[in-house]
Design a protein around this motif. Structure first.
Motif, PDB file in Angstrom:
ATOM      1  N   TYR A  57       0.821  -1.210   0.000  1.00 30.07           N
ATOM      2  CA  TYR A  57       0.000   0.000   0.000  1.00 30.07           C
ATOM      3  C   TYR A  57       0.856   1.261   0.000  1.00 30.07           C
ATOM      4  O   TYR A  57       0.500   2.262  -0.618  1.00 30.07           O
ATOM      5  CB  TYR A  57      -0.977  -0.001   1.182  1.00 30.07           C
ATOM      6  CG  TYR A  57      -2.095  -0.995   1.031  1.00 30.07           C
ATOM      7  CD1 TYR A  57      -2.826  -1.086  -0.144  1.00 30.07           C
ATOM      8  CD2 TYR A  57      -2.427  -1.857   2.062  1.00 30.07           C
ATOM      9  CE1 TYR A  57      -3.846  -2.013  -0.287  1.00 30.07           C
ATOM     10  CE2 TYR A  57      -3.450  -2.779   1.931  1.00 30.07           C
ATOM     11  CZ  TYR A  57      -4.154  -2.854   0.752  1.00 30.07           C
ATOM     12  OH  TYR A  57      -5.166  -3.758   0.601  1.00 30.07           O
ATOM     13  N   GLU A  58       2.002   1.227   0.679  1.00 32.02           N
ATOM     14  CA  GLU A  58       2.918   2.373   0.640  1.00 32.02           C
ATOM     15  C   GLU A  58       3.435   2.606  -0.779  1.00 32.02           C
ATOM     16  O   GLU A  58       3.482   3.733  -1.251  1.00 32.02           O
ATOM     17  CB  GLU A  58       4.100   2.162   1.589  1.00 32.02           C
ATOM     18  CG  GLU A  58       3.790   2.461   3.024  1.00 32.02           C
ATOM     19  CD  GLU A  58       5.016   2.405   3.917  1.00 32.02           C
ATOM     20  OE1 GLU A  58       6.151   2.156   3.417  1.00 32.02           O
ATOM     21  OE2 GLU A  58       4.849   2.612   5.136  1.00 32.02           O
ATOM     22  N   VAL A  59       3.827   1.539  -1.451  1.00 33.94           N
ATOM     23  CA  VAL A  59       4.319   1.653  -2.828  1.00 33.94           C
ATOM     24  C   VAL A  59       3.218   2.178  -3.749  1.00 33.94           C
ATOM     25  O   VAL A  59       3.456   3.057  -4.584  1.00 33.94           O
ATOM     26  CB  VAL A  59       4.869   0.291  -3.329  1.00 33.94           C
ATOM     27  CG1 VAL A  59       5.096   0.303  -4.831  1.00 33.94           C
ATOM     28  CG2 VAL A  59       6.147  -0.069  -2.590  1.00 33.94           C
ATOM     29  N   ILE A  60       2.017   1.655  -3.598  1.00 30.39           N
ATOM     30  CA  ILE A  60       0.898   2.096  -4.432  1.00 30.39           C
ATOM     31  C   ILE A  60       0.646   3.593  -4.243  1.00 30.39           C
ATOM     32  O   ILE A  60       0.416   4.314  -5.216  1.00 30.39           O
ATOM     33  CB  ILE A  60      -0.373   1.267  -4.124  1.00 30.39           C
ATOM     34  CG1 ILE A  60      -0.209  -0.147  -4.692  1.00 30.39           C
ATOM     35  CG2 ILE A  60      -1.619   1.937  -4.689  1.00 30.39           C
ATOM     36  CD1 ILE A  60      -1.323  -1.102  -4.313  1.00 30.39           C
ATOM     37  N   GLU A  61       0.712   4.071  -3.007  1.00 26.16           N
ATOM     38  CA  GLU A  61       0.504   5.504  -2.748  1.00 26.16           C
ATOM     39  C   GLU A  61       1.584   6.349  -3.404  1.00 26.16           C
ATOM     40  O   GLU A  61       1.314   7.431  -3.894  1.00 26.16           O
ATOM     41  CB  GLU A  61       0.454   5.783  -1.241  1.00 26.16           C
ATOM     42  CG  GLU A  61      -0.812   5.316  -0.576  1.00 26.16           C
ATOM     43  CD  GLU A  61      -2.066   5.918  -1.188  1.00 26.16           C
ATOM     44  OE1 GLU A  61      -2.129   7.140  -1.409  1.00 26.16           O
ATOM     45  OE2 GLU A  61      -2.993   5.135  -1.455  1.00 26.16           O
ATOM     46  N   LYS A  75      -4.548   2.721  -9.076  1.00 29.93           N
ATOM     47  CA  LYS A  75      -4.247   1.919  -7.879  1.00 29.93           C
ATOM     48  C   LYS A  75      -4.954   0.570  -7.947  1.00 29.93           C
ATOM     49  O   LYS A  75      -4.363  -0.471  -7.668  1.00 29.93           O
ATOM     50  CB  LYS A  75      -4.682   2.656  -6.612  1.00 29.93           C
ATOM     51  CG  LYS A  75      -3.852   3.853  -6.280  1.00 29.93           C
ATOM     52  CD  LYS A  75      -4.434   4.593  -5.089  1.00 29.93           C
ATOM     53  CE  LYS A  75      -3.677   5.878  -4.848  1.00 29.93           C
ATOM     54  NZ  LYS A  75      -4.220   6.620  -3.707  1.00 29.93           N
ATOM     55  N   LEU A  76      -6.207   0.614  -8.319  1.00 27.04           N
ATOM     56  CA  LEU A  76      -6.998  -0.612  -8.373  1.00 27.04           C
ATOM     57  C   LEU A  76      -6.471  -1.569  -9.444  1.00 27.04           C
ATOM     58  O   LEU A  76      -6.317  -2.772  -9.189  1.00 27.04           O
ATOM     59  CB  LEU A  76      -8.464  -0.278  -8.643  1.00 27.04           C
ATOM     60  CG  LEU A  76      -9.434  -1.433  -8.493  1.00 27.04           C
ATOM     61  CD1 LEU A  76      -9.434  -1.946  -7.070  1.00 27.04           C
ATOM     62  CD2 LEU A  76     -10.823  -1.002  -8.892  1.00 27.04           C
ATOM     63  N   ILE A  77      -6.173  -1.067 -10.614  1.00 25.70           N
ATOM     64  CA  ILE A  77      -5.644  -1.914 -11.689  1.00 25.70           C
ATOM     65  C   ILE A  77      -4.310  -2.529 -11.274  1.00 25.70           C
ATOM     66  O   ILE A  77      -4.084  -3.732 -11.458  1.00 25.70           O
ATOM     67  CB  ILE A  77      -5.516  -1.116 -13.005  1.00 25.70           C
ATOM     68  CG1 ILE A  77      -6.917  -0.825 -13.554  1.00 25.70           C
ATOM     69  CG2 ILE A  77      -4.663  -1.858 -14.022  1.00 25.70           C
ATOM     70  CD1 ILE A  77      -6.953   0.176 -14.691  1.00 25.70           C
ATOM     71  N   PHE A  78      -3.436  -1.728 -10.682  1.00 27.89           N
ATOM     72  CA  PHE A  78      -2.144  -2.237 -10.235  1.00 27.89           C
ATOM     73  C   PHE A  78      -2.327  -3.334  -9.182  1.00 27.89           C
ATOM     74  O   PHE A  78      -1.727  -4.402  -9.277  1.00 27.89           O
ATOM     75  CB  PHE A  78      -1.302  -1.085  -9.670  1.00 27.89           C
ATOM     76  CG  PHE A  78       0.058  -1.505  -9.199  1.00 27.89           C
ATOM     77  CD1 PHE A  78       1.094  -1.668 -10.106  1.00 27.89           C
ATOM     78  CD2 PHE A  78       0.314  -1.731  -7.851  1.00 27.89           C
ATOM     79  CE1 PHE A  78       2.357  -2.058  -9.677  1.00 27.89           C
ATOM     80  CE2 PHE A  78       1.564  -2.112  -7.414  1.00 27.89           C
ATOM     81  CZ  PHE A  78       2.590  -2.284  -8.333  1.00 27.89           C
ATOM     82  N   VAL A  83      -0.469  -7.153  -8.018  1.00 28.57           N
ATOM     83  CA  VAL A  83      -0.278  -7.578  -6.632  1.00 28.57           C
ATOM     84  C   VAL A  83      -1.088  -8.834  -6.314  1.00 28.57           C
ATOM     85  O   VAL A  83      -0.553  -9.802  -5.768  1.00 28.57           O
ATOM     86  CB  VAL A  83      -0.624  -6.431  -5.653  1.00 28.57           C
ATOM     87  CG1 VAL A  83      -0.528  -6.901  -4.211  1.00 28.57           C
ATOM     88  CG2 VAL A  83       0.292  -5.238  -5.889  1.00 28.57           C
ATOM     89  N   ALA A  84      -2.374  -8.830  -6.616  1.00 23.95           N
ATOM     90  CA  ALA A  84      -3.242  -9.966  -6.256  1.00 23.95           C
ATOM     91  C   ALA A  84      -2.754 -11.299  -6.840  1.00 23.95           C
ATOM     92  O   ALA A  84      -2.689 -12.287  -6.103  1.00 23.95           O
ATOM     93  CB  ALA A  84      -4.694  -9.693  -6.647  1.00 23.95           C
ATOM     94  N   PRO A 138      -4.724   5.577   4.211  1.00 25.21           N
ATOM     95  CA  PRO A 138      -3.645   4.603   3.967  1.00 25.21           C
ATOM     96  C   PRO A 138      -3.171   3.853   5.204  1.00 25.21           C
ATOM     97  O   PRO A 138      -2.911   2.660   5.137  1.00 25.21           O
ATOM     98  CB  PRO A 138      -2.518   5.462   3.375  1.00 25.21           C
ATOM     99  CG  PRO A 138      -3.239   6.579   2.693  1.00 25.21           C
ATOM    100  CD  PRO A 138      -4.438   6.870   3.568  1.00 25.21           C
ATOM    101  N   MET A 139      -3.097   4.526   6.340  1.00 22.69           N
ATOM    102  CA  MET A 139      -2.578   3.844   7.538  1.00 22.69           C
ATOM    103  C   MET A 139      -3.541   2.794   8.095  1.00 22.69           C
ATOM    104  O   MET A 139      -3.157   1.954   8.893  1.00 22.69           O
ATOM    105  CB  MET A 139      -2.222   4.857   8.626  1.00 22.69           C
ATOM    106  CG  MET A 139      -3.404   5.602   9.196  1.00 22.69           C
ATOM    107  SD  MET A 139      -2.914   6.797  10.434  1.00 22.69           S
ATOM    108  CE  MET A 139      -3.108   5.846  11.914  1.00 22.69           C
TER     109      MET A 139
END
Length: 167
Positions: A57-61, A75-78, A83-84, A138-139
């Motif tokens: 999540y940190e990388v995505i942000e 973010k969702l596509i990535f 990731v999934a 995010p946190m």
């Protein structure tokens, strides 16, 4: 909450949720409780279940900041397409190894279950990821997905158990 508290609480929460999902799956199936899967899910949660998503999540942000064009879609596509798939493969293999299976048996189980679990992940968890990335700070994203994770752990545990019975 301090960073140290977060780094301790998140893995412990993931451990408890993993154990609870494994236990609930066995109870719902009407089976006698087996310790190997409970231990495997707990250990996976403790070591990887909170740590990897936290950093993901940190990388995505960082990759897709809010001021970029269509950040939620990116973010969702990535997360859904990169990731999934990786996390499902990693989880299935690691859980099998934590249960004491050798490499060959873990790969066989991964091969048998991967597409079923990944398709279910895309089908059922995508909505939760939209909510997570659109509305959850995010946190708190790992904590939110931990709440969803109890049901997911039950699903994965039941699929793994069904696969083992067929063997």
């Amino acid at each position: 909450m301090s960073t140290i508290e977060t780094k301790v609480r998140v893995p412990l929460t993931c451990c408890v949720i993993g154990c609870a999902g494994s236990i609930a799956s066995q109870v719902v199936a009407g089976e006698k409780l087996k310790l190997d899967p409970i231990f495997a899910y707990g250990l996976y949660g403790l070591i990887f279940g909170g740590t990897i998503p936290h950093y993901v999540y940190e990388v995505i942000e960082r990759l897709f900041p809010y001021d970029s064009a269509f950040p939620l879609a990116k973010k969702l596509i990535f997360e859904r397409l990169i990731v999934a798939p990786f996390m499902q493969a990693f989880s299935l293999y690691t859980l099998a190894r934590f249960e004491g299976k050798n490499h060959k048996a873990a790969v066989k189980q991964l091969y048998t279950l991967y597409m079923t679990v990944l398709e279910a992940n895309w089908k059922w968890l995508t909505l939760f990821q939209v909510i997570n990335m659109a509305f959850i700070p995010p946190m708190l994203r790992v904590l939110f997905m931990n709440a969803v994770g109890l049901g997911w752990a039950m699903f994965v545990a039941s699929k793994r158990r069904q696969s083992q019975k067929k063997e």
